[in-house]
Design a protein around this motif. Structure first.
Motif, PDB file in Angstrom:
ATOM      1  N   MET A   1       0.836  -1.197   0.000  1.00 20.42           N
ATOM      2  CA  MET A   1       0.000   0.000   0.000  1.00 20.42           C
ATOM      3  C   MET A   1       0.875   1.253   0.000  1.00 20.42           C
ATOM      4  N   THR A   2       2.180   1.070   0.240  1.00 18.66           N
ATOM      5  CA  THR A   2       3.161   2.148   0.097  1.00 18.66           C
ATOM      6  C   THR A   2       3.214   2.651  -1.334  1.00 18.66           C
ATOM      7  N   LYS A   3       2.923   1.777  -2.293  1.00 18.47           N
ATOM      8  CA  LYS A   3       3.073   2.135  -3.709  1.00 18.47           C
ATOM      9  C   LYS A   3       2.225   3.339  -4.104  1.00 18.47           C
ATOM     10  N   MET A   4       1.008   3.442  -3.586  1.00 18.82           N
ATOM     11  CA  MET A   4       0.193   4.596  -3.949  1.00 18.82           C
ATOM     12  C   MET A   4       0.816   5.883  -3.418  1.00 18.82           C
ATOM     13  N   VAL A   5       1.379   5.842  -2.220  1.00 17.14           N
ATOM     14  CA  VAL A   5       2.019   7.026  -1.651  1.00 17.14           C
ATOM     15  C   VAL A   5       3.191   7.462  -2.527  1.00 17.14           C
ATOM     16  N   THR A   6       4.020   6.510  -2.922  1.00 19.02           N
ATOM     17  CA  THR A   6       5.171   6.810  -3.767  1.00 19.02           C
ATOM     18  C   THR A   6       4.723   7.358  -5.120  1.00 19.02           C
ATOM     19  N   SER A   7       3.666   6.784  -5.669  1.00 20.37           N
ATOM     20  CA  SER A   7       3.164   7.244  -6.960  1.00 20.37           C
ATOM     21  C   SER A   7       2.635   8.670  -6.865  1.00 20.37           C
ATOM     22  N   ILE A   8       1.962   8.991  -5.774  1.00 15.41           N
ATOM     23  CA  ILE A   8       1.492  10.364  -5.561  1.00 15.41           C
ATOM     24  C   ILE A   8       2.683  11.319  -5.498  1.00 15.41           C
ATOM     25  N   ALA A   9       3.731  10.912  -4.796  1.00  9.43           N
ATOM     26  CA  ALA A   9       4.930  11.750  -4.707  1.00  9.43           C
ATOM     27  C   ALA A   9       5.542  11.985  -6.086  1.00  9.43           C
ATOM     28  N   ALA A  10       5.584  10.931  -6.908  1.00  5.40           N
ATOM     29  CA  ALA A  10       6.119  11.074  -8.266  1.00  5.40           C
ATOM     30  C   ALA A  10       5.265  12.035  -9.091  1.00  5.40           C
ATOM     31  N   LEU A  11       3.951  11.935  -8.953  1.00  7.31           N
ATOM     32  CA  LEU A  11       3.058  12.841  -9.684  1.00  7.31           C
ATOM     33  C   LEU A  11       3.224  14.280  -9.206  1.00  7.31           C
ATOM     34  N   GLN A  12       3.551  14.468  -7.944  1.00 11.58           N
ATOM     35  CA  GLN A  12       3.844  15.814  -7.461  1.00 11.58           C
ATOM     36  C   GLN A  12       5.052  16.402  -8.193  1.00 11.58           C
ATOM     37  N   LEU A  13       6.069  15.570  -8.416  1.00 10.59           N
ATOM     38  CA  LEU A  13       7.256  16.048  -9.132  1.00 10.59           C
ATOM     39  C   LEU A  13       6.928  16.357 -10.587  1.00 10.59           C
ATOM     40  N   VAL A  14       5.994  15.586 -11.166  1.00  8.53           N
ATOM     41  CA  VAL A  14       5.521  15.896 -12.521  1.00  8.53           C
ATOM     42  C   VAL A  14       4.801  17.243 -12.508  1.00  8.53           C
ATOM     43  N   ASP A  15       3.941  17.451 -11.517  1.00  7.68           N
ATOM     44  CA  ASP A  15       3.220  18.720 -11.406  1.00  7.68           C
ATOM     45  C   ASP A  15       4.169  19.902 -11.267  1.00  7.68           C
ATOM     46  N   ARG A  16       5.306  19.679 -10.625  1.00  7.35           N
ATOM     47  CA  ARG A  16       6.264  20.761 -10.382  1.00  7.35           C
ATOM     48  C   ARG A  16       7.265  20.934 -11.515  1.00  7.35           C
ATOM     49  N   GLY A  17       7.161  20.099 -12.542  1.00  9.77           N
ATOM     50  CA  GLY A  17       8.027  20.236 -13.700  1.00  9.77           C
ATOM     51  C   GLY A  17       9.417  19.668 -13.527  1.00  9.77           C
ATOM     52  N   LEU A  18       9.633  18.847 -12.494  1.00 12.75           N
ATOM     53  CA  LEU A  18      10.960  18.257 -12.288  1.00 12.75           C
ATOM     54  C   LEU A  18      11.194  17.052 -13.185  1.00 12.75           C
ATOM     55  N   ILE A  19      10.115  16.473 -13.695  1.00 12.37           N
ATOM     56  CA  ILE A  19      10.193  15.296 -14.549  1.00 12.37           C
ATOM     57  C   ILE A  19       8.862  15.171 -15.270  1.00 12.37           C
ATOM     58  N   THR A  20       8.831  14.398 -16.340  1.00 11.71           N
ATOM     59  CA  THR A  20       7.565  14.100 -17.010  1.00 11.71           C
ATOM     60  C   THR A  20       7.327  12.600 -16.950  1.00 11.71           C
ATOM     61  N   LEU A  21       6.105  12.213 -17.240  1.00 10.50           N
ATOM     62  CA  LEU A  21       5.798  10.780 -17.265  1.00 10.50           C
ATOM     63  C   LEU A  21       6.543  10.060 -18.384  1.00 10.50           C
ATOM     64  N   ASP A  22       6.957  10.804 -19.411  1.00 12.11           N
ATOM     65  CA  ASP A  22       7.665  10.208 -20.548  1.00 12.11           C
ATOM     66  C   ASP A  22       9.180  10.325 -20.433  1.00 12.11           C
ATOM     67  N   THR A  23       9.675  10.876 -19.339  1.00 11.09           N
ATOM     68  CA  THR A  23      11.117  11.028 -19.161  1.00 11.09           C
ATOM     69  C   THR A  23      11.805   9.668 -19.083  1.00 11.09           C
ATOM     70  N   ASP A  24      12.937   9.556 -19.749  1.00 13.08           N
ATOM     71  CA  ASP A  24      13.788   8.375 -19.627  1.00 13.08           C
ATOM     72  C   ASP A  24      14.452   8.435 -18.254  1.00 13.08           C
ATOM     73  N   VAL A  25      14.054   7.563 -17.350  1.00  8.41           N
ATOM     74  CA  VAL A  25      14.561   7.642 -15.979  1.00  8.41           C
ATOM     75  C   VAL A  25      16.038   7.283 -15.901  1.00  8.41           C
ATOM     76  N   GLY A  26      16.563   6.687 -16.966  1.00 11.03           N
ATOM     77  CA  GLY A  26      17.987   6.395 -17.011  1.00 11.03           C
ATOM     78  C   GLY A  26      18.839   7.649 -16.957  1.00 11.03           C
ATOM     79  N   GLU A  27      18.231   8.802 -17.232  1.00 10.42           N
ATOM     80  CA  GLU A  27      18.947  10.069 -17.114  1.00 10.42           C
ATOM     81  C   GLU A  27      19.282  10.372 -15.655  1.00 10.42           C
ATOM     82  N   HIS A  28      18.562   9.745 -14.741  1.00 12.77           N
ATOM     83  CA  HIS A  28      18.740  10.028 -13.316  1.00 12.77           C
ATOM     84  C   HIS A  28      19.137   8.795 -12.502  1.00 12.77           C
TER      85      HIS A  28
END
Length: 419
Positions: free
Chosen positions: A67-94
């Motif tokens: 059930m931790t997964k939903m919390v982590t996913s919300i956090a990731a979407l927050q970073l998308v909202d803030r422009g730090l990453i996109t859903l289509d970003t190649d995560v290998g860059e980081h």
């Protein structure tokens, strides 16, 4: 706008009687159940005694595992909202371990792994919906063999260098398999923010919602309320026993008392929480619905944007094979029939059709390893969390009680007149 909801008194009594019977008859261990609407709790009943002989409550600390997964996913979407990453970003860059991902395609006659560079990149979406190609060894014998060759096992996988450098088992984006990919999302969040996952969650999710009893860290306060050890059901007799068998290595690891500070704060599992805390999060998500009958309370800011909230309840698979793979989840438990699922980027498996007497199409759900479950139905305006602390996973009796409790709630909903 959806109507404001309450639950009939008779339905509350039925929920209590159901849970009391399941625990008193020893069909289940102590059982938690809380259902909420956007207005707040509809019913909360937690029954059974902990290791100290005290009744459990909504403040009893439990392991919520996946059930931790939903919390982590919300956090990731927050970073998308803030422009730090996109859903289509190649995560290998980081994440160096995914910069040049390789697909494991068996072994040579000499026993060397055959690793072929992936054609597709691993994006944030693919990590969030488990179609990245990362996998768990239990489902893929070649991966189990590879992990053994590299010395990666339940004792060594707390080493970040080993854990975050694993091969894929299929081309990214072409299939689905439930995986440790959300752990990689957690690592990504730490990399992008410069904070530990604990620090980020506390500042951006837990403290804003008043979730004071949710953490990766076993503080003295939480330890004093972590009083319900994980039980074990002997599948040969259906009897419940207090101790996990020593030969169940996978479960003994996750059933042990967690360390005060884990070596890896895993985005896919590892949080401690309470039913009170987690249903605060469920209530908040219901309030973010465009159909919510109530606004956010004064001073409570939305965790994610309108667009990200919508994405939490939209399917994200584009490959038919991935949808076919997902159909393995048990019909009758997770949905009305096989194939009635999609996966979102919000840490939610979605129901694609109405479930008679239960949740509506567009609902999201998931569960934790110790048979603790939740769902969110933004169409009806209801969410719930329930279950127990027991292994093995997917206990049919707990799932049956959970299903019956949901049916009682849906049958007893009362629509209140708007002011």
């Amino acid at each position: 706008m959806a109507p404001s909801l309450s639950l009939s008194d008779s339905s509350k009594v039925q929920v209590e009687e159901l849970i009391k019977e399941s625990v008193n008859s020893k069909r289940t261990p102590p059982f938690f159940f809380t259902a909420v609407s956007a207005n707040g709790p509809l019913v909360s009943f937690n029954f059974g005694k902990d290791q100290n002989g005290n009744q459990i409550s909504c403040d009893t600390v439990i392991r919520i595992h996946s059930m931790t997964k939903m919390v982590t996913s919300i956090a990731a979407l927050q970073l998308v909202d803030r422009g730090l990453i996109t859903l289509d970003t190649d995560v290998g860059e980081h994440l160096p371990g995914l910069a040049h991902p390789k697909v494991l395609q068996g072994f040579t006659e000499a026993g060397e792994p055959i690793l072929v560079e992936a054609k597709n990149k691993v994006t944030l979406t693919l990590l969030l919906n488990h179609s990245s190609g990362l996998a768990s060894e239990g489902d893929f014998p070649d991966l189990a063999r590879y992990r053994k060759l590299k010395g990666l096992n339940h004792e060594t996988e707390d080493d970040p260098k080993l854990y975050f450098d694993q091969p894929l088992v299929f081309e990214p984006g072409t299939r689905y398999t439930y995986s440790p990919s959300t752990d990689f999302v957690g690592k990504l969040i730490e990399t992008l923010t410069g904070l530990s996952l604990e620090e980020y969650f506390q500042a951006n999710i837990f403290k804003p919602l008043g979730m004071d009893s949710t953490s990766f860290l076993l503080t003295p306060n939480l330890a004093s309320r972590l009083t319900l050890p994980i039980a074990w059901r002997d599948l040969s007799t259906s009897n419940i026993q207090p101790d996990i068998p020593s030969d169940a290595a996978f479960y003994t690891r996750y059933g042990a008392v967690p360390p005060a500070s884990p070596p890896i704060q895993r985005g896919g599992g590892g949080l401690l929480s309470t039913t009170y805390d987690y249903t605060l999060l469920l209530t908040h998500l219901l309030r973010l619905s465009p159909n919510s009958p109530v606004p956010l309370p004064q001073g409570e800011k939305r965790l994610v944007s309108e667009d990200s909230w919508k994405k939490m309840f939209e399917g994200s698979f584009t490959d038919e094979r991935a949808i076919e793979d997902l159909s393995i989840h048990k019909p009758g438990v997770h949905g009305p029939r096989s194939g009635d699922q999609q996966w979102s980027v919000g840490g939610l498996c979605l129901n694609l059709m109405d479930w008679e007497g239960r949740r509506k199409a567009g609902s999201g759900y998931w569960a934790g390893l110790s048979n603790i479950l939740f769902f969110i139905d933004p169409v009806t305006g209801v969410a719930a969390m329930g279950g127990s602390q027991m292994f093995p996973v997917d206990d049919e009796i707990i799932e049956d009680v959970w299903a019956q409790a949901q049916k009682i709630v849906y049958a007893g909903l009362v629509e209140n007149a708007s002011n």
